[in-house]
Design an enzyme around this catalytic site. Structure first.
Site, PDB file in Angstrom:
ATOM      1  N   TYR B  56       6.871   2.581  -4.169  1.00  0.00           N
ATOM      2  CA  TYR B  56       5.641   3.224  -2.944  1.00  0.00           C
ATOM      3  C   TYR B  56       7.156   4.790  -2.554  1.00  0.00           C
ATOM      4  O   TYR B  56       7.715   4.171  -2.332  1.00  0.00           O
ATOM      5  CB  TYR B  56       5.600   2.313  -1.900  1.00  0.00           C
ATOM      6  CG  TYR B  56       4.933   1.431  -1.796  1.00  0.00           C
ATOM      7  CD1 TYR B  56       3.681   0.776  -2.670  1.00  0.00           C
ATOM      8  CD2 TYR B  56       4.478   0.305  -0.553  1.00  0.00           C
ATOM      9  CE1 TYR B  56       2.885   0.040  -2.554  1.00  0.00           C
ATOM     10  CE2 TYR B  56       3.979  -0.530  -1.037  1.00  0.00           C
ATOM     11  CZ  TYR B  56       2.815  -0.774  -1.530  1.00  0.00           C
ATOM     12  OH  TYR B  56       2.108  -2.400  -1.582  1.00  0.00           O
ATOM     13  N   ASN B 157      -2.109  -9.312  -6.589  1.00  0.00           N
ATOM     14  CA  ASN B 157      -3.303  -8.515  -7.888  1.00  0.00           C
ATOM     15  C   ASN B 157      -3.554  -9.330  -8.577  1.00  0.00           C
ATOM     16  O   ASN B 157      -3.777  -9.425  -9.908  1.00  0.00           O
ATOM     17  CB  ASN B 157      -3.325  -7.182  -8.383  1.00  0.00           C
ATOM     18  CG  ASN B 157      -2.893  -5.891  -7.314  1.00  0.00           C
ATOM     19  OD1 ASN B 157      -3.592  -5.582  -6.114  1.00  0.00           O
ATOM     20  ND2 ASN B 157      -2.248  -5.493  -6.679  1.00  0.00           N
ATOM     21  N   LEU B 215     -13.850   2.590   6.052  1.00  0.00           N
ATOM     22  CA  LEU B 215     -14.776   1.888   6.765  1.00  0.00           C
ATOM     23  C   LEU B 215     -15.231   3.262   7.490  1.00  0.00           C
ATOM     24  O   LEU B 215     -16.249   2.325   7.925  1.00  0.00           O
ATOM     25  CB  LEU B 215     -14.064   0.834   6.878  1.00  0.00           C
ATOM     26  CG  LEU B 215     -14.522  -0.811   7.327  1.00  0.00           C
ATOM     27  CD1 LEU B 215     -15.606  -1.117   6.929  1.00  0.00           C
ATOM     28  CD2 LEU B 215     -13.482  -1.622   7.538  1.00  0.00           C
TER      29      LEU B 215
END
Lengths: 298, 298, 298
Positions: B56, B157, B215
């Site tokens: 990250y 994942n 969303l």
């Protein structure tokens, strides 16, 4: 340096890391002596595992191998023979599957007759049938094992679910799942087949590891990308050929894959054997993967 | 009322039901004190689990967290740190995966260095590689566990088949599978991932539980339908916000999901924490499902 | 010759190889005596297993069966009743799923009341819900089993992964997975459902084994091909009808499938019973398969 060897699973047979396939051998136009010389050329580089099937060439593939073994009987103990059963017309005009007990037993008897041998090293169910009865297959396997006519048993083209089903009925392990994969055909990496092989410590065999030559000749965008990347990796590895890199790519998976050569040309067999010594880095392997999928890694 | 806590599996770590993610933290522009205040704000509502990864921000996410922990050392024992390894360029120019033992060990050493801590609470393999060698990963995990540098191990994942493979090699449980799901991304409900987590009594973690903001902002028909349904449910629940209802929706699965917030805004973290107290009925949950699939239940 | 019987799994119920379904029974316009005569006609050919569900006809299917059983009480012990729970509106206006413990218990109480019986032979969860809590279902099953209100438990429309999840929580076996398949709908042969049933030695039940009549009426290319092949096989088998061949085709799988008839016509039930005595060869079975897929066998 001869190619290395592996045991396909605990209690399984020992195979050369690269096998020679005989699916197309009836087109090679070899007489018995020529076929024996071809086998010898493979043995010279360490290829001892011969992969055939009752259905190849409608029986001629086994017959031609048998001719060579009859003429040169010392060869038999220097090779492992893998054959397959369960595809045919079975007295009808419709090619279909029959993995019933009588059919399996009869197929092995016919294979032994054509191969001029008293046993095969491994027998595979050639294709899963939606009708396959695992108990019946297990019964046939048990009888063939007790008689010594077949030393080990496996499957070909099975899904993980089918492999688990048949395995659940056997007191001995399935020693391989021979499936299609290559830098152009990635399904077994994705659909759980290679996960299952690695988990169970069973070596898969790979048919068409060079995608039946499409790797070299196809104009598809995928093939063009993969060919370029294999060439680049080959250059980085000091001039390895595209087919060597492609085979090394298939060999690289931790499940101990045994790729099967399809060629009948001695020089290509010799070249292919060089793949075993190539060591692709993870970066090189995944560059070929990305070239094949056409998408960056997530 | 602080958010509740769960143990992710038998023998696993205890996490807050909602975790704070640091994937985007290098864009937040927090100095060490500001980051510490942000962590404190989470702790105030019960969020103790911090989810980051070696990759990250190219290492900056861990570095910024480490800066805060160094400046405010009392924080370390009040949080659980989850980090991940296995994605990088590894000395090349090609972003790829390396879950080999040396790479895993080196990645953890670097993470500990950046985080200014002597251990992480959980280490996850960030992405499954088609080349992953489960024995090698297990070997690395065992060594890191023995040294006390990593307390627990999981994956991210992974398919059910990959999870089963790696789990088969470990003497201790994988404590989580961190996967993507949200009201807009239903795959883990369908592809067996959540079935497996529930069966093995392992809590999954959910990344992008708000679909990275789609969303709220996407004009896709799916997003428009889901947004309307979340708003309707929110009204029925006495005025809960859309993100609260979306998080409550993710939390509702019986496998004890831990959703991971992506925001760096204190007020949104506080609001999100309210989701833990919301109790969607089955009817409300399935109305959102139907809005997402666009199809009536069969 | 009455149709044969099977035990659906070790410790499971004994069913007739063909079951009678009541999904559409509220459209048959039978009064209690007529319904009893219809059941008797099935019994005459050996069909003892009656498949219904709480949701069929909004409760009317169970009610009509109950009317017949009340008027002719001797019938109850001559049949096995399979019913299902978990689909409804549950006090809302939205049709959805509820497999929570209170809902399962209440549904069974209502089914027993409508059926005018003190027990059902098997209860199935009608549809898997993405929210299903396996522990809660197991708890409900255990209570219903202890009370004697339900003798056996199973599921319907579950994936292999969902079946494994729920099975992992039970001290007794799931006795069936009732799924859709027919010569026009091959999914369970491909997606692992029938592999799992065979592996676990659990009989699946097949709903719509004649594809709700599409087999006879649809103009799709697939239906036209399959209809022609079924007719050809029927002729080879000495004049068997298309529906007999289709049912025999479903019955032929080694997992001991129990197909469920949907018809309310006595003459079609009698005809269908003839399917049990038909023995398709592998060649005939696979010709129908190929007609359905539209592709040669690989």
């Amino acid at each position: 340096m001869p190619i290395s060897r592996i045991t396909t699973c605990e209690g399984g047979p020992t195979f050369s890391r690269i096998a020679q396939g005989y699916a197309s051998s009836s087109g090679w136009d070899y007489d018995a002596d020529e076929m024996a010389r071809f086998i010898e050329a493979g043995l010279d580089v360490g290829i001892t595992t011969l992969d055939t099937a009752a259905i190849y060439g409608g029986g001629r593939a086994e017959m031609l191998l048998g001719d060579a073994l009859e003429r040169h009987p010392a060869l038999r103990d220097r090779v492992e023979i893998v054959t397959k059963c369960g595809i045919g017309t079975f007295g009808t005009s419709f090619p279909h599957y029959d993995a019933g007990k009588p059919s399996i037993i009869a197929s092995v008897e016919e294979s032994l007759h054509r191969l001029r041998t008293d046993h095969v090293d491994a027998l595979l169910i050639h294709r899963p049938s939606p009708l396959m009865d695992a108990d019946e297959i297990a019964d046939a396997f048990g009888e063939l094992r007790a008689s010594g006519k077949v030393l080990h048993f496996g499957v070909s083209n099975f899904t993980p679910s089918q492999f688990e089903l048949l395995g659940s009925r056997l007191a001995f392990p399935l020693v391989t799942n021979e499936v299609q994969f290559s830098p152009l055909y990635l399904d077994p990496y994705i659909n759980g087949t290679l996960d299952q092989c690695q988990r169970l410590r069973v070596s898969p065999m790979a048919w068409s590891p060079l995608a039946r030559g499409r790797l070299f000749t196809s104009d598809s965008e995928q093939a063009v990308r993969v060919r370029a990347e294999l060439a680049a990796v080959g250059a980085e590895l000091g001039g390895a050929s595209t087919d060597q890199v492609a085979l090394a790519w298939v060999l690289r998976h931790p499940s101990n894959v045994v790729p099967i050569l399809g060629t009948g040309k001695t020089e290509r067999v010799r070249a292919a054997a060089g793949a075993d010594a190539l060591d692709l880095s993870r970066e090189q392997w995944l560059r070929v993967w990305v070239a094949s999928t056409g998408e960056r890694l997530p």
